[in-house]
Design an enzyme around this catalytic site. Structure first.
Site, PDB file in Angstrom:
ATOM      1  N   ALA A 146       1.115  -1.248   0.028  1.00 33.44           N
ATOM      2  CA  ALA A 146      -0.036   0.160  -0.062  1.00 33.44           C
ATOM      3  C   ALA A 146       0.842   1.104  -0.019  1.00 33.44           C
ATOM      4  CB  ALA A 146      -1.014   0.129   1.072  1.00 33.44           C
ATOM      5  N   TYR A 147       1.918   1.281   0.780  1.00 36.11           N
ATOM      6  CA  TYR A 147       2.753   2.248   0.917  1.00 36.11           C
ATOM      7  C   TYR A 147       3.524   2.580  -0.429  1.00 36.11           C
ATOM      8  CZ  TYR A 147       6.751   5.240   2.416  1.00 36.11           C
ATOM      9  OH  TYR A 147       8.006   6.432   2.755  1.00 36.11           O
TER      10      TYR A 147
END
Length: 283
Positions: free
Chosen positions: A153-154
């Site tokens: 996600a990052y």
């Protein structure tokens, strides 16, 4: 470059890179608007910098707070620089990461960066017209060039930020507003501790079958702990940010830190098949 009373907005200024950047800019004579999420952090910055810093209460998930803060900045006059630094890291296997957590990651690290930029562009355009120069510094990550397990996600948010920065750079060039992307490696900031805490909380929501990722999760936790201990001090990253705002012709995209430079080189020269083999989880 003579700074005079040029002003800069720094988001995520309460700790880490943001706070170090505020310190570096005030030493150079800039007036700084510093966004924080807590009033006590704003008071601390005000006390420390004695009138050179104006805190703004902003939560990137609260779009009204972003717009209110930007109105205040725009009403004050030209804005020479914007440092889009605020961000979070929400780790976990993408198979089981709650979609709300994934959306929050993108909202803070990508959507929020664009909203801040959009709402401050009137003041940046005024500075570019009056001073002949205005700059936006995006704080990306080496995770925007090479991605591994547990930080999907990052990485998605940082890959997105790289694309956002390139399009903004192209669109704003005729207006005299430069867009610069900095991509640090490991920096010893509280984002690591906050990421560990967020990951531990998210794990409570994972189903039992997420146990297949336990070794990858442990490896990610160990990496975070190493980053908090061995990463570059925040003021090293802040020096690069200040240089991006003060040098006559700064590089439009650069990595920060030896680890980031090595990773960027590997991402550039290795065939994808070998690169993917290197980043794949071992268990």
């Amino acid at each position: 470059m003579a700074q005079g009373q040029r002003s800069v907005v720094v988001t995520g200024a309460s700790t880490g890179i943001g706070r170090a950047t505020v310190q570096g800019l005030t030493r150079m004579g800039f007036r700084v608007w510093a966004t924080v999420r807590r009033e006590q952090d704003g008071r601390a910055l005000t006390d420390e910098h004695k009138g050179a810093v104006t805190p703004l209460l902003v939560d990137l998930l609260d779009h009204d707070s972003v717009r209110a803060a930007s109105r205040r900045v725009c009403e004050a006059g030209p804005l020479f620089g914007l440092v889009n630094n605020a961000g979070v890291a929400l780790p976990g296997p993408l198979e089981h990461l709650p979609i709300e957590a994934f959306r929050r990651q993108l909202e803070v690290n990508l959507v929020g960066q664009l909203l801040v930029t959009q709402t401050l562009l009137p003041a940046l355009r005024t500075a570019a017209a009056e001073l002949g120069d205005a700059r936006i510094v995006m704080i990306g990550s080496i995770s925007g060039r090479i991605a591994g397990p547990m930080l999907g996600a990052y990485a998605a948010s940082k890959f997105g930020l790289a694309g956002l920065s390139e399009s903004l750079r192209a669109e704003l060039a005729p207006s005299g507003i430069r867009v610069l992307l900095l991509e640090p490696g490991a920096i010893a900031t509280p984002i690591w501790e906050r990421g560990l805490a967020a990951g531990n909380k998210l794990q409570q929501e994972f189903p039992a079958e997420a146990s297949r990722y336990r070794f990858q999760i442990q490896a990610a936790e160990q990496m975070a702990e190493r980053g908090s201990r061995r990463g570059l001090p925040p003021d090293r990253a802040a020096q690069v940010i200040v240089a991006a705002l003060t040098l006559p012709n700064p590089r439009p995209r650069q990595v920060v830190g030896r680890d980031a430079k090595v990773a960027a080189m590997l991402a550039r020269v290795l065939p994808y098949r070998l690169l993917y083999r290197m980043t794949a989880a071992r268990r």
